[in-house]
Design a protein around this motif. Structure first.
Motif, PDB file in Angstrom:
ATOM      1  N   UNK A 401      -9.676  13.579   5.030  1.00  0.00           N
ATOM      2  CA  UNK A 401      -9.761  12.728   4.091  1.00  0.00           C
ATOM      3  C   UNK A 401      -8.742  11.570   3.804  1.00  0.00           C
ATOM      4  N   UNK A 402      -7.566  11.818   4.234  1.00  0.00           N
ATOM      5  CA  UNK A 402      -6.577  10.844   3.946  1.00  0.00           C
ATOM      6  C   UNK A 402      -6.021  10.028   5.192  1.00  0.00           C
ATOM      7  N   UNK A 403      -6.207   8.878   5.263  1.00  0.00           N
ATOM      8  CA  UNK A 403      -5.717   8.021   6.615  1.00  0.00           C
ATOM      9  C   UNK A 403      -4.054   7.828   6.415  1.00  0.00           C
ATOM     10  N   UNK A 404      -3.422   8.386   7.284  1.00  0.00           N
ATOM     11  CA  UNK A 404      -1.878   8.375   7.416  1.00  0.00           C
ATOM     12  C   UNK A 404      -1.216   8.501   6.160  1.00  0.00           C
ATOM     13  N   UNK A 405      -1.658   9.869   5.671  1.00  0.00           N
ATOM     14  CA  UNK A 405      -0.872  10.155   4.205  1.00  0.00           C
ATOM     15  C   UNK A 405       0.929  10.112   4.642  1.00  0.00           C
ATOM     16  N   UNK A 406       1.190  10.508   5.546  1.00  0.00           N
ATOM     17  CA  UNK A 406       2.536  10.936   5.916  1.00  0.00           C
ATOM     18  C   UNK A 406       3.178   9.073   5.812  1.00  0.00           C
ATOM     19  N   UNK A 407       2.529   8.439   6.602  1.00  0.00           N
ATOM     20  CA  UNK A 407       3.061   6.972   6.896  1.00  0.00           C
ATOM     21  C   UNK A 407       3.265   6.196   5.465  1.00  0.00           C
ATOM     22  N   UNK A 408       2.086   6.493   4.679  1.00  0.00           N
ATOM     23  CA  UNK A 408       1.786   5.608   3.580  1.00  0.00           C
ATOM     24  C   UNK A 408       3.029   6.165   2.601  1.00  0.00           C
ATOM     25  N   UNK A 409       3.230   7.565   2.509  1.00  0.00           N
ATOM     26  CA  UNK A 409       4.240   8.111   1.686  1.00  0.00           C
ATOM     27  C   UNK A 409       5.602   7.598   2.267  1.00  0.00           C
ATOM     28  N   UNK A 410       6.072   7.770   3.323  1.00  0.00           N
ATOM     29  CA  UNK A 410       7.249   7.294   3.901  1.00  0.00           C
ATOM     30  C   UNK A 410       7.629   5.766   3.839  1.00  0.00           C
ATOM     31  N   UNK A 411       6.642   5.115   3.625  1.00  0.00           N
ATOM     32  CA  UNK A 411       6.712   3.552   3.353  1.00  0.00           C
ATOM     33  C   UNK A 411       7.418   3.310   1.932  1.00  0.00           C
ATOM     34  N   UNK A 412       7.004   4.168   1.047  1.00  0.00           N
ATOM     35  CA  UNK A 412       7.562   4.088  -0.363  1.00  0.00           C
ATOM     36  C   UNK A 412       8.583   5.014  -0.790  1.00  0.00           C
ATOM     37  N   UNK A 413       9.355   5.717   0.356  1.00  0.00           N
ATOM     38  CA  UNK A 413      10.334   6.187   0.084  1.00  0.00           C
ATOM     39  C   UNK A 413      10.659   7.758   0.306  1.00  0.00           C
ATOM     40  N   UNK A 414       9.353   8.315   0.313  1.00  0.00           N
ATOM     41  CA  UNK A 414       9.185   9.813   0.440  1.00  0.00           C
ATOM     42  C   UNK A 414       9.885  10.344   1.782  1.00  0.00           C
ATOM     43  N   UNK A 415      10.518  11.627   1.697  1.00  0.00           N
ATOM     44  CA  UNK A 415      11.049  12.284   2.853  1.00  0.00           C
ATOM     45  C   UNK A 415      10.070  13.113   3.128  1.00  0.00           C
TER      46      UNK A 415
END
Ligand code: EPU
Length: 432
Positions: A401-415
């Motif tokens: 249900x979440x498209x590219x959750x890892x990519x979207x969070x990395x783009x805002x600085x999440x590790x």
């Protein structure tokens, strides 16, 4: 198999673009089955539930062409009312919309009973079946399949009062009624934004549906739906999930491609917790110093607080100052994930439909698992807020249900990274 590894404690800064709404897309794609001609549908999220549904429709004879990452042409002229792949249908909850769509178009449907039980309770479809019967169908459940046949080959309009406010029953009956003979009224209908979106899609293909978004929907059946263009609404719950992530981890993020009004039920609670939310035309700016205040909430059908945001909000309330209570008003049991939060140091106890949360000053990283889609998103949020490293398994749920959750969070600085893991780290679990 993959798992996520999150090094928490980093505030989030930047922009996140929200994808099309999962629960709208999984209703609109089966609706395309009822249309003579090609539907071009834009803003379809790239998530595994959508991929599975498109596979089912292709197996039934539908022609699906990818125009770009989020746009598909769907032509179902070649679809036959034959039972689709049982295993595939059984994997996604939304395959039950094929019953309404096929019954409407062919007067007959044979569809696998949707799987369920992922929240620990029963997920019945009695209200869907009651509505089909009221419209003149014989419905039986045989060998795990729902078999429905309209007497005389075509459904007839009927007045249907839903005993519970059900999103799925409202959608399924709207689908079936669109091609029925005569007028159908659905009373005590659900009002979620994706119900209005489905009505808009069907109306733009030639249906006659009024009142979607209120608790009485009137559908005058038409003889044919024709092809056209449509763009699904943005995902209210995906947006809410990122709002909660920023509220808990701290930072400032512009959440783009949203309908701010759909988020009111979520943002009022975040504001009570001390989070700043500024709304613009199609975006919201969320800012938080990560210091949250306790609050109470109860989940209810729209426009109440959405059950699909309950795990995410409860997770950040574990870090809020004071005592919060959360009451689940939609599902019997949606608290399995709280055992995972205990491993991170949360103080949360569940008594029936209520969770009582005493805020703690920090989460510590741990090995935790996603036990369903939204609970999985909540585990990611917990990892982002925690001190140390968190490993989240069962992420196949999240990716439904979440498209590219890892990519979207990395783009805002999440590790956060996605890594391969052994199969036995991800147990096989049931359906979203
Ligand atoms: N219910 C009945 N009989 C029925 C149908 C529902 O008793 O025939 C009860 C359910 O047991 C539940 C309540 O009515 O207690 C509401 O269920 P509803 O039918 O509204 O849920 P659903 O259609 O199966 C959709 C979403 C869920 C979301 C619920 C509530 C889809 C594919 N699923 O489920 O979304 O939680 O509405 O808003 O649209 C998710 O996205 O994570 C998810 C689980």
């Amino acid at each position: 198999m993959t798992k996520y590894i999150i090094k928490g404690g980093k505030p989030l800064h930047g922009e996140i673009e929200i994808s099309g709404a999962k629960n709208a897309a999984v209703a609109i794609i089966p609706a395309a089955l009822m249309v003579s001609g090609t539907c071009r549908i834009e803003n379809i999220p790239q998530i595994s539930d959508v991929t599975m549904l498109l596979n089912i429709i292709e197996m039934m004879g539908g022609d699906i062409r990818t125009v770009d990452r989020h746009t598909m042409d769907i032509d179902c002229a070649g679809v036959k009312s034959v039972p689709a792949d049982f295993e595939l249908m059984h994997k996604i909850r939304a395959s039950y919309y094929l019953i309404g769509a096929l019954l409407g178009r062919f007067g007959r449907a044979e569809v696998a009973m949707p799987g369920g039980c992922n929240f620990g309770g029963v997920r019945p479809i009695d209200q869907h079946i009651k509505g089909f019967i009221a419209m003149g169908a014989d419905v039986s459940v045989r060998n795990g399949m729902v078999v429905a046949q309209a007497k005389g080959g075509r459904l007839r309009g009927a007045s249907i009062y839903l005993d519970v406010v059900s999103v799925g029953a409202t959608i399924n009956l709207m689908l079936a009624a669109s091609l029925a003979q005569g007028v159908t009224y659905i009373e005590n209908a659900a009002k979620e934004p994706h119900i209005v979106d489905l009505a808009n899609f069907l109306n733009s293909m030639g249906a006659d549906i009024r009142g979607a978004g209120t608790n009485v929907i009137k559908i005058r059946g038409v003889n044919e739906l024709r092809g056209g263009f449509y763009s699904t609404i943005p995902d209210q719950i995906e947006a809410g999930t990122y709002l909660a992530a920023v509220a808990g981890a701290g930072g400032e993020v512009l959440i783009k491609n949203v309908i701010p009004k759909h988020l009111n039920c979520i943002t009022v609670k975040l504001e009570e917790m001390g989070v700043s939310v500024k709304k613009f035309g199609d975006s919201v700016l969320v800012s938080s110093d990560g210091k949250l205040r306790a609050t109470n909430f109860k989940t209810m059908p729209y426009p109440g607080f959405p059950t699909d945001m309950q795990p995410q909000l409860a997770t950040i309330l574990c870090l809020a100052k004071g005592t919060s209570t959360v009451t689940e008003g939609v599902w019997d049991n949606r608290y399995k994930y709280t055992d995972e939060l205990l491993k991170m140091g949360a103080n949360i106890r569940v008594e029936g439909r209520t969770a009582v949360i005493d805020g703690v000053s920090e989460f510590t990283g741990a090995h935790i698992k996603a036990c369903d889609l939204r609970a999985g998103a909540a585990m990611v949020i917990a990892g982002l807020c925690a001190n140390g490293t968190t490993e989240v398994t069962g992420v196949n749920y999240i990716e439904r249900g979440y498209e590219d959750i890892v990519g979207k969070l990395r783009a805002v600085g999440a590790d956060i990274i996605s890594v391969q893991c052994a199969d036995d780290e991800n147990e096989v679990r049931d359906i979203v």
